[in-house]
Write a protein that holds these residues in place. Structure first.
Motif, PDB file in Angstrom:
ATOM      1  N   HIS A  81     -98.197  71.991  79.218  1.00  7.59           N
ATOM      2  CA  HIS A  81     -97.533  73.301  79.178  1.00  7.59           C
ATOM      3  C   HIS A  81     -98.566  74.369  78.825  1.00  7.59           C
ATOM      4  O   HIS A  81     -99.020  74.437  77.683  1.00  7.59           O
ATOM      5  CB  HIS A  81     -96.421  73.230  78.117  1.00  7.59           C
ATOM      6  N   HIS A 127    -100.200  78.588  79.889  1.00 10.97           N
ATOM      7  CA  HIS A 127    -100.087  79.857  80.625  1.00 10.97           C
ATOM      8  C   HIS A 127    -101.504  80.355  80.920  1.00 10.97           C
ATOM      9  O   HIS A 127    -101.901  81.443  80.523  1.00 10.97           O
ATOM     10  CB  HIS A 127     -99.244  80.854  79.825  1.00 10.97           C
ATOM     11  N   HIS A 140     -94.454  81.297  83.704  1.00  6.75           N
ATOM     12  CA  HIS A 140     -93.004  81.508  83.601  1.00  6.75           C
ATOM     13  C   HIS A 140     -92.399  81.820  84.969  1.00  6.75           C
ATOM     14  O   HIS A 140     -92.897  82.687  85.687  1.00  6.75           O
ATOM     15  CB  HIS A 140     -92.701  82.699  82.696  1.00  6.75           C
ATOM     16  N   GLU A 157     -92.930  76.977  84.399  1.00  2.00           N
ATOM     17  CA  GLU A 157     -91.962  76.847  83.298  1.00  2.00           C
ATOM     18  C   GLU A 157     -90.737  77.638  83.754  1.00  2.00           C
ATOM     19  O   GLU A 157     -90.763  78.875  83.764  1.00  2.00           O
ATOM     20  CB  GLU A 157     -92.525  77.409  81.984  1.00  2.00           C
ATOM     21  N   HIS A 200     -90.696  72.786  74.903  1.00  3.14           N
ATOM     22  CA  HIS A 200     -90.737  73.027  73.438  1.00  3.14           C
ATOM     23  C   HIS A 200     -89.376  72.859  72.750  1.00  3.14           C
ATOM     24  O   HIS A 200     -88.798  73.814  72.232  1.00  3.14           O
ATOM     25  CB  HIS A 200     -91.350  74.384  73.084  1.00  3.14           C
ATOM     26  N   ASP A 212     -98.952  75.140  75.127  1.00  2.00           N
ATOM     27  CA  ASP A 212     -98.240  76.399  75.415  1.00  2.00           C
ATOM     28  C   ASP A 212     -99.168  77.589  75.136  1.00  2.00           C
ATOM     29  O   ASP A 212     -98.735  78.624  74.639  1.00  2.00           O
ATOM     30  CB  ASP A 212     -96.950  76.491  74.568  1.00  2.00           C
ATOM     31  N   HIS A 219    -101.468  80.816  75.570  1.00  2.00           N
ATOM     32  CA  HIS A 219    -101.280  82.053  76.343  1.00  2.00           C
ATOM     33  C   HIS A 219    -102.563  82.877  76.447  1.00  2.00           C
ATOM     34  O   HIS A 219    -102.672  83.746  77.305  1.00  2.00           O
ATOM     35  CB  HIS A 219    -100.206  82.929  75.690  1.00  2.00           C
TER      36      HIS A 219
HETATM   37 FE   LIG Z   1     -94.435  78.475  77.685  1.00  2.00          FE
END
Ligand SMILES: [Fe+2]
Length: 228
Positions: A5, A7, A42, A80, A136, A190, A192
């Motif tokens: 996961h 970004h 996303h 996601e 998550h 996750d 970013h």
């Molecule tokens: Fe995410």
């Protein structure tokens, strides 16, 4: 180990905003021992159709591709996908699965989930060639009755947790117990950016790393990806 996961794909969402930022994140992933990274920008149904999203993803990936040297982790394209009512009836949602696999990373609302929403998730998971992975899950645990989780698992829905669930001293005991009981199937950073939400695999306790590597879900995922 695969980061399930991230970004990292530039200019897709609130994650990386440039190729150089993406490369810094990928270098950090490699330094932390990650060999494969699933790019999961996303997907919001109110912003793009699946077809438009996939075109944007392809375009942005093409910008990044020339800079992907062999010492960086292998890249796997995914999304996601934010839950929306009726998601299980939309044909194009299948195209948002992680490339070469049946897995769809699904982000649920930050609220109590209605029975209708749970049924949507199960119907989606029951579609041929579709395995739902809830993103998550630690964020939602307190908001759902306990039995929802076993119901979803019994229906074949898989679970992903963020590394921060394991690195936070308040939650790491719970995280480890869940991983040992195979209630968590995949881990993700996750990440970013490189400032506040950077790749954080260096904070994952070694025991969690070892357990995750032995997870049957990871084997199945890798087998599906490399066979494709
Ligand atoms: Fe995410």
């Amino acid at each position: 180990m695969i980061d399930f996961h991230t970004h990292i794909l530039p200019c897709m969402d609130d994650g990386s905003q440039s190729i150089s930022e993406s490369l810094s994140m990928l270098r950090a992933e490699a330094r932390q021992g990650i060999e494969g990274v699933v790019l999961t920008p996303h997907f919001y149904a109110h912003e793009n159709s699946p077809a438009v999203f996939l075109k944007r993803r392809e375009h942005n990936f093409r910008q990044l591709k020339p800079y992907l040297w062999p010492e960086l982790p292998e890249i796997i394209l995914g999304a996601e996908v934010q839950y929306f009512e009726g998601i299980c009836t939309v044909e194009g949602v299948c195209d948002l699965r992680i490339e070469g696999t049946d897995y769809l990373l699904l982000e649920m609302p930050f609220s109590h989930w209605s029975n209708h929403m749970i049924e949507d998730v199960i119907t989606l998971n029951d579609r041929r060639g579709m395995t739902v992975v809830l993103a998550h899950i630690e964020r939602y645990m307190a908001m759902q009755p306990k039995e929802i989780w076993s119901h979803l698992r019994n229906c074949g829905v898989l679970m992903q947790s963020n590394v921060s669930f394991f690195s936070n001293w308040k939650t790491q005991h719970k995280a480890m117990s869940m991983l040992s009981r195979r209630e968590i199937n995949f881990l993700g950073s996750d990440c970013h950016n490189m400032k506040l939400r950077q790749p954080n695999w260096d904070q994952l306790p070694e025991k969690a790393w070892t357990l995750a590597q032995k997870s049957a879900a990871y084997y199945d995922f890798q087998a599906a990806f490399y066979e494709a």
